[in-house]
Design a protein around this motif. Structure first.
Motif, PDB file in Angstrom:
ATOM      1  N   TYR A 104      10.469   2.937   3.095  1.00  0.00           N
ATOM      2  CA  TYR A 104      10.921   4.326   3.259  1.00  0.00           C
ATOM      3  C   TYR A 104      10.196   5.036   4.401  1.00  0.00           C
ATOM      4  O   TYR A 104      10.468   6.198   4.664  1.00  0.00           O
ATOM      5  CB  TYR A 104      10.756   5.113   1.955  1.00  0.00           C
ATOM      6  N   ALA A 105       9.292   4.315   5.061  1.00  0.00           N
ATOM      7  CA  ALA A 105       8.686   4.889   6.268  1.00  0.00           C
ATOM      8  C   ALA A 105       9.770   5.217   7.286  1.00  0.00           C
ATOM      9  O   ALA A 105       9.540   5.994   8.215  1.00  0.00           O
ATOM     10  CB  ALA A 105       7.677   3.912   6.866  1.00  0.00           C
ATOM     11  N   VAL A 159      13.291  -4.631  18.146  1.00  0.00           N
ATOM     12  CA  VAL A 159      13.366  -3.756  16.969  1.00  0.00           C
ATOM     13  C   VAL A 159      12.007  -3.684  16.279  1.00  0.00           C
ATOM     14  O   VAL A 159      11.416  -2.614  16.148  1.00  0.00           O
ATOM     15  CB  VAL A 159      14.457  -4.236  15.983  1.00  0.00           C
ATOM     16  N   THR A 160      11.476  -4.860  15.857  1.00  0.00           N
ATOM     17  CA  THR A 160      10.144  -4.852  15.224  1.00  0.00           C
ATOM     18  C   THR A 160       9.049  -5.246  16.213  1.00  0.00           C
ATOM     19  O   THR A 160       7.869  -5.229  15.868  1.00  0.00           O
ATOM     20  CB  THR A 160      10.098  -5.850  14.041  1.00  0.00           C
ATOM     21  N   SER A 165       8.396  -0.133   8.576  1.00  0.00           N
ATOM     22  CA  SER A 165       9.360  -0.145   7.465  1.00  0.00           C
ATOM     23  C   SER A 165       9.944  -1.534   7.229  1.00  0.00           C
ATOM     24  O   SER A 165      10.096  -1.946   6.078  1.00  0.00           O
ATOM     25  CB  SER A 165      10.466   0.883   7.703  1.00  0.00           C
ATOM     26  N   LEU A 166      10.248  -2.270   8.294  1.00  0.00           N
ATOM     27  CA  LEU A 166      10.850  -3.591   8.086  1.00  0.00           C
ATOM     28  C   LEU A 166       9.793  -4.671   7.835  1.00  0.00           C
ATOM     29  O   LEU A 166       9.981  -5.541   6.992  1.00  0.00           O
ATOM     30  CB  LEU A 166      11.715  -3.987   9.289  1.00  0.00           C
ATOM     31  N   ASN A 167       8.686  -4.619   8.566  1.00  0.00           N
ATOM     32  CA  ASN A 167       7.701  -5.697   8.418  1.00  0.00           C
ATOM     33  C   ASN A 167       6.742  -5.470   7.257  1.00  0.00           C
ATOM     34  O   ASN A 167       6.557  -6.343   6.411  1.00  0.00           O
ATOM     35  CB  ASN A 167       6.904  -5.885   9.715  1.00  0.00           C
ATOM     36  N   SER A 168       6.114  -4.311   7.197  1.00  0.00           N
ATOM     37  CA  SER A 168       5.030  -4.213   6.203  1.00  0.00           C
ATOM     38  C   SER A 168       5.549  -4.017   4.783  1.00  0.00           C
ATOM     39  O   SER A 168       4.828  -4.263   3.822  1.00  0.00           O
ATOM     40  CB  SER A 168       4.015  -3.148   6.594  1.00  0.00           C
TER      41      SER A 168
END
Ligand SMILES: *Cc1c(COP(=O)(O)O)cnc(C)c1O
Length: 601
Positions: A357-358, A525-526, A575-578
């Motif tokens: 949700y970041a 993106v990441t 948001s996607l990695n952590s």
């Protein structure tokens, strides 16, 4: 509370987690690097999740080593002295383990890891430094990873045989899963066989006995690098473990070619085995393949067949699963970002998956918190070295163990090109760090190479090499740089965790596609890849070109000219990695796949 659970057979999900090193407190030098920190993050996350687990390790009274680097980049080492009694509680339990023809006495210290919801997990440190032991045997709980096979097999005997005996002395009689974190603790399997034989000769061990032990054991392998897999010559094994145990070990998959291989022993006796990323699963399947005769050939149905060097071996007989590593978010988030997470997603401490949700946190807020973390790092660098870095200059970081395959000096392959990049696309600063094992000549050379490059670049690119890279420093560096550069030789990076620490802090990676990055990378993106394709072997020239090209044409221009785009990558890294590469998710995967499962599916 925990010991009640552990001795109640109906509570059958308890885990005894064995690791030669644990990174628990930055001031406790009981770890060397990634493996120990992973073990520490595992127990922290297990405590968050309320998992019934106890941990076993050795007390390292002299730590790993303290690193000193002179002005030409030559590393020297000294012992670390620390006071266990300041951090740990000495328990009254004492055991006696027969090792090397002597009755070794072992005492135990306890450290409690507190989870986010108030649940504690004990870590027990075994200690042979009691006056009743001979002098040399007292020194066994001294140094971590000393380059002396005799010392190491003694230590591993204390960890494996002493560990199981100590669990019993502490009242843990029923343990559902013995988790061996790397092969150092593989003699746990010998202790369990001995226990099962009730004092009868080990020559009477049957296949059923072995299978019963197998049903209790879980093994995680952490590296394809040979130095990570201890091997001991049989005469030494015989001297330390004695005739009967040695003859028994010869009947297991641990012994081949007159050596005992600790990883093979663990593989032979585990109901569940995993590597630490999708890629590492495949590489490990090759490595532990019973049919491999050398790096290039397998022996199948009476004929020698070629095998792909870095592809999953189609002939492998060992089912090896993958559970990708993760980092403990609360431990590794900077204080500035922690405050932001507390404000926008307060659930993140209890459940790291809320970091997803970041995506709802304003870019400027993340940027501002990152600037604070950057300033904290620069203050720390100034305090340690007297060097002042500029907060508005893009700062690259790479700090990790200095060892051949990590190639941390790859960045400095072409200094003229680096100068040109800076003139073309904007200024750069570089922060590096990492220890080389005292006997790793090529690791030490990497440090010298970086010092040499730093001296040559000093008028145009400030390069800082920080001594004594440890948990405390890693927390500053991983949060405070702007871009994390990772250049391992494929396919040797089993997972890598520092890029996960940086992603959690909104610091994207520019990395070779290996280890966790194959799973975490979405181009632009990441973060960014160095070169394409993870299935091919490394091509040094192409990788260097890709690293420089992306810095010059993509990343530096974005950082200086389109900051909102760069901040968007920062936010996706969080948001996607952590939300995925965290230790709470990892521990739940161990629970569902390794601990609850009986046998590879
Ligand atoms: C995280 C960490 C490591 C491991 O880094 P990798 O990326 O897995 O190589 C090593 N040393 C310290 C001090 C760390 O904090």
């Amino acid at each position: 509370m925990l010991s009640d659970i552990a001795v109640t057979p109906s509570q059958s999900l308890n885990v005894a987690y064995f690791s030669m090193e644990f990174g628990l407190d930055p001031a406790m030098p009981t770890y060397s690097g990634g493996l120990g920190i992973l073990a520490g993050d595992t127990v922290r996350a297990a405590a968050d999740n309320g998992l019934p687990m106890v941990c076993i390790s050795l007390l390292h009274r002299k730590g790993y080593f303290r690193q000193h680097i002179d002005s030409s980049g030559n590393q020297t080492e000294t012992e670390v002295d620390w006071a266990p009694e300041k951090f740990l509680q000495l328990l009254p339990a004492r055991i006696i383990v027969p090792i090397g023809g002597k009755q070794l006495q072992v005492q135990v210290w306890r450290y409690l890891v507190h989870g986010q919801s108030g649940y504690d997990i004990p870590v027990y440190f075994l200690d042979t430094a009691v006056p009743e032991n001979p002098k040399w045997e007292q020194s066994l709980s001294g140094q971590l990873y000393r380059n002396d096979p005799r010392y190491r097999i003694y230590q591993e005997a204390v960890l494996g045989l002493g560990g199981v005996a100590m669990l019993r002395a502490l009242g843990y009689r029923v343990v559902h899963s013995y988790h061996m974190n790397e092969g150092h603790s593989a003699l746990v399997t010998l202790a369990l066989i001995e226990e099962r034989m009730w004092g009868n000769s080990l020559s009477a061990v049957t296949e059923d006995d072995k299978e019963a032990v197998r049903q209790r054991c879980v093994f995680t392998t952490h590296t394809p690098i040979a130095a990570g897999h201890d091997e001991f010559p049989m005469p030494l094994v015989r001297e330390v473990l004695g005739e009967e145990r040695t003859n028994y070990l010869l009947t297991t998959g641990g012994c081949r070619n007159d050596t005992l291989n600790m990883s093979n022993l663990a593989v032979d006796f585990s109901r569940y085995i995993n590597g630490v990323s999708m890629r590492h699963e495949a590489v490990s399947q090759c490595m532990y393949c019973n049919r491999a005769i050398d790096a290039e050939h397998c022996y199948v149905n009476g004929v020698t067949v070629p095998r792909a060097k870095i592809m999953p071996c189609q002939y492998s007989e060992h089912p090896i699963d993958a559970i990708t590593n993760g980092v403990h978010a609360v431990t590794w988030a900077s204080s500035a970002l922690s405050k932001i997470y507390d404000h926008y997603i307060p659930e993140w401490r209890r459940d790291n998956r809320y970091l997803r949700y970041a995506i709802g946190i304003p870019l400027e807020v993340i940027w501002q918190a990152h600037q604070e973390a950057k300033q904290e790092l620069f203050n720390e660098i100034n305090r340690r070295t007297g060097i002042t870095l500029k907060p508005d200059v893009m700062t690259l970081g790479f700090a990790r163990r200095a060892t051949g395959y990590k190639r941390t000096d790859l960045m400095f392959s072409d200094l003229n090109r680096l100068r040109q990049i800076v003139r073309q696309s904007g200024p750069l600063q570089i922060v590096c760090g990492g220890k080389a094992h005292p006997n790793d000549g090529s690791g030490k050379e990497i440090i010298r190479n970086i010092y040499k490059a730093a001296a040559e670049l000093k008028d145009i690119i400030p390069v800082v090499y920080l001594e004594e890279y440890d948990m405390a420093l890693a927390k500053y560096v991983c949060a405070g740089v702007d871009l994390w550069v990772n250049t391992p030789l494929k396919p040797l990076e089993a997972s890598g965790t520092s890029g996960m620490k940086t992603a959690l802090n909104g610091v994207p990676s520019l990395s070779i596609l290996d280890g966790w990055w194959i799973e975490g990378h979405v181009e632009g993106v990441t973060g960014w890849s160095i070169d394409n394709g993870w299935q091919e072997e490394s091509n040094r020239e192409r990788e260097i070109a890709s690293l420089y090209d992306k810095l010059e044409r993509l990343i530096l221009p974005m950082y200086y000219k389109s900051p909102a785009d760069f901040m968007t990558v920062m936010r996706y890294a969080i948001s996607l990695n952590s939300s995925h590469f965290n230790a709470q998710r990892m521990v739940l995967q161990y629970l569902q796949n390794a601990y609850r499962n009986t046998g590879n599916s």
